[in-house]
Design an enzyme around this catalytic site. Structure first.
Site, PDB file in Angstrom:
ATOM      1  N   ARG A  55       0.808  -1.224   0.000  1.00 27.92           N
ATOM      2  CA  ARG A  55       0.000   0.000   0.000  1.00 27.92           C
ATOM      3  C   ARG A  55       0.844   1.278   0.000  1.00 27.92           C
ATOM      4  O   ARG A  55       0.599   2.202  -0.787  1.00 27.92           O
ATOM      5  CB  ARG A  55      -0.925   0.049   1.234  1.00 27.92           C
ATOM      6  CG  ARG A  55      -2.208  -0.691   1.076  1.00 27.92           C
ATOM      7  CD  ARG A  55      -2.610  -1.286   2.400  1.00 27.92           C
ATOM      8  NE  ARG A  55      -1.639  -2.305   2.746  1.00 27.92           N
ATOM      9  CZ  ARG A  55      -1.729  -3.566   2.323  1.00 27.92           C
ATOM     10  NH1 ARG A  55      -2.761  -3.955   1.655  1.00 27.92           N
ATOM     11  NH2 ARG A  55      -0.776  -4.451   2.614  1.00 27.92           N
ATOM     12  N   THR A  56       1.798   1.366   0.909  1.00 31.34           N
ATOM     13  CA  THR A  56       2.521   2.635   1.058  1.00 31.34           C
ATOM     14  C   THR A  56       3.282   2.967  -0.219  1.00 31.34           C
ATOM     15  O   THR A  56       3.193   4.077  -0.745  1.00 31.34           O
ATOM     16  CB  THR A  56       3.466   2.565   2.268  1.00 31.34           C
ATOM     17  OG1 THR A  56       2.719   2.117   3.393  1.00 31.34           O
ATOM     18  CG2 THR A  56       4.086   3.910   2.563  1.00 31.34           C
ATOM     19  N   LYS A  84      26.468  -3.362  -1.524  1.00 33.97           N
ATOM     20  CA  LYS A  84      27.944  -3.278  -1.525  1.00 33.97           C
ATOM     21  C   LYS A  84      28.472  -2.616  -0.271  1.00 33.97           C
ATOM     22  O   LYS A  84      29.669  -2.414  -0.131  1.00 33.97           O
ATOM     23  CB  LYS A  84      28.413  -2.471  -2.746  1.00 33.97           C
ATOM     24  CG  LYS A  84      27.939  -2.987  -4.074  1.00 33.97           C
ATOM     25  CD  LYS A  84      28.341  -1.996  -5.181  1.00 33.97           C
ATOM     26  CE  LYS A  84      27.490  -2.180  -6.415  1.00 33.97           C
ATOM     27  NZ  LYS A  84      27.514  -0.989  -7.282  1.00 33.97           N
ATOM     28  N   ARG A 105      11.000   3.824   3.214  1.00 35.80           N
ATOM     29  CA  ARG A 105      10.664   2.859   4.275  1.00 35.80           C
ATOM     30  C   ARG A 105      11.927   2.081   4.591  1.00 35.80           C
ATOM     31  O   ARG A 105      12.680   1.698   3.688  1.00 35.80           O
ATOM     32  CB  ARG A 105       9.570   1.890   3.831  1.00 35.80           C
ATOM     33  CG  ARG A 105       9.410   0.735   4.822  1.00 35.80           C
ATOM     34  CD  ARG A 105       8.216  -0.122   4.556  1.00 35.80           C
ATOM     35  NE  ARG A 105       6.985   0.585   4.879  1.00 35.80           N
ATOM     36  CZ  ARG A 105       5.787   0.013   4.848  1.00 35.80           C
ATOM     37  NH1 ARG A 105       5.670  -1.261   4.513  1.00 35.80           N
ATOM     38  NH2 ARG A 105       4.703   0.703   5.156  1.00 35.80           N
ATOM     39  N   HIS A 133       4.837   5.728  11.564  1.00 36.15           N
ATOM     40  CA  HIS A 133       4.313   5.607  10.194  1.00 36.15           C
ATOM     41  C   HIS A 133       3.356   6.788  10.000  1.00 36.15           C
ATOM     42  O   HIS A 133       2.138   6.633   9.902  1.00 36.15           O
ATOM     43  CB  HIS A 133       3.598   4.266  10.041  1.00 36.15           C
ATOM     44  CG  HIS A 133       3.369   3.828   8.626  1.00 36.15           C
ATOM     45  ND1 HIS A 133       3.478   4.672   7.536  1.00 36.15           N
ATOM     46  CD2 HIS A 133       3.014   2.615   8.110  1.00 36.15           C
ATOM     47  CE1 HIS A 133       3.212   3.991   6.429  1.00 36.15           C
ATOM     48  NE2 HIS A 133       2.921   2.743   6.756  1.00 36.15           N
TER      49      HIS A 133
HETATM   50  N1   CP Z   1      -0.335  -0.121   5.814  1.00 41.06           N
HETATM   51  C1   CP Z   1       0.851  -0.334   5.237  1.00 41.06           C
HETATM   52  O1   CP Z   1       1.858   0.305   5.592  1.00 41.06           O
HETATM   53  O2   CP Z   1       0.840  -1.292   4.287  1.00 41.06           O
HETATM   54  P1   CP Z   1       2.107  -1.763   3.444  1.00 41.06           P
HETATM   55  O3   CP Z   1       3.069  -2.419   4.414  1.00 41.06           O
HETATM   56  O4   CP Z   1       1.571  -2.710   2.417  1.00 41.06           O
HETATM   57  O5   CP Z   1       2.740  -0.541   2.853  1.00 41.06           O
END
Ligand code: CP
Length: 308
Positions: A55-56, A84, A105, A133
């Site tokens: 999703r993110t 590396k 991320r 998050h």
């Molecule tokens: N909610 C969320 O962060 O989903 P993903 O891990 O799929 O990005």
């Protein structure tokens, strides 16, 4: 008051004021109703995912493209020079020379902050380990407002892995602005971290700790389910013992408030059975869609193309 997020890093939800949060939500509503396919024409987003995501990553990348911008990046760090031995600092410094904004991320807590020290370009934290998050929280707030028609004075239960679940950390901190009554439902070993409970106490936010969904399900407007985060457990035997501790099914919804909405940041791995999906209470798929509009708003705001 005008809100201006131009050039701002979004590392922790605590760095956004109530006015800034509300401005993001307002811009997201506007973009949901009125697409702006040229708003970010000629801008490039770096999409740097050192940890898996559906999703993110895809909602950020789609958000950028639907605003007319372009995307470069990676979904697997093993195809980059990280393999590396390049440091996060060096990689981010270089990527910042190529793009206008970076979404990142990373499995390590504090990584987004470290990356932000390497570049002047805005860093949007798409999740750093068990820590934060913030963009998920903004879409959660947008969704709560959409399905409850308000953000203030709601009764909200956060259920599941509150120790390792970064979405619940950011959300609990954001809800301080909206006078929520919070119920934390988790096994003792996975309860909300003390530092967050202390922040809530300092702001006089009502909260209580519980071990069963049944203790709270008829008392709340929002039931925010989360999965047990297997990848964060050092001891996989412990994870196997605890992974199915909370399973929400349709029968459990018989005596809930009529306005109850069930949210989940997703992915789910068994904690909501599929018979819940067709009840009027399920709202997690709409929640995931809203990520697109909220992330469009954030990108446009940090790139200085939308203020409020
Ligand atoms: N909610 C969320 O962060 O989903 P993903 O891990 O799929 O990005």
């Amino acid at each position: 008051m005008t809100v201006n997020l131009t050039g701002k890093d979004i590392i922790s939800i605590q760095e956004l004021s109530r006015e800034e949060i509300l401005a993001v939500l307002e811009n997201a509503r506007s973009l949901k109703n009125t697409p702006q396919p040229k708003l970010l024409e000629n801008y490039v987003m770096g999409s740097c995912f050192y940890e898996p995501s559906t999703r993110t990553r895809l909602s950020f990348e789609t958000a950028m493209q639907r605003l007319g911008g372009r995307v470069v990046g990676f979904a697997d760090p093993t195809v980059t020079s990280t393999k590396k031995g390049e440091t996060l600092y060096d990689s981010t410094r270089i990527i910042g020379q190529y793009v206008d904004v970076i979404v990142m991320r990373h499995p390590l807590e504090g990584s987004a902050r470290r990356a932000s020290e390497a570049t002047e370009k805005p860093i949007l934290n798409g999740g750093d380990g068990t820590n934060q998050h913030p963009t998920q929280t903004l879409l959660d707030l947008f969704t709560i407002d959409e399905c409850q028609n308000k953000l203030e004075d709601l009764d909200i239960a956060l259920v599941g892995d509150l120790k390792y679940g970064r979405t619940t950390h950011s959300l609990a901190q954001a809800l301080i602005h909206f006078n929520s009554h919070l119920y934390f439902v988790a096994p003792d070993s996975l309860q909300m971290p003390n530092y967050i409970c202390e922040e809530l106490k300092a702001k006089n936010i009502k909260f209580s700790l519980h071990e069963k969904i049944d203790d709270v399900i008829d008392k709340v407007d929002i039931l925010y389910m989360t999965r047990i985060q297997g990848e964060r457990f050092a001891d996989q035997i412990e994870y196997q013992k605890i992974k199915n501790i909370f399973v929400l099914n349709a029968k459990m919804l018989e005596n809930v408030r009529p306005n109850l909405n069930i949210l989940h940041p997703l992915p789910r791995v068994g904690e909501i059975t599929t018979d819940v999906d067709t009840t009027k209470h399920a709202y997690y798929f709409e929640q995931a869609e809203n990520g697109l509009y909220v992330r469009q708003a954030l990108l446009a705001m940090v790139l200085g193309k939308l203020n409020k």
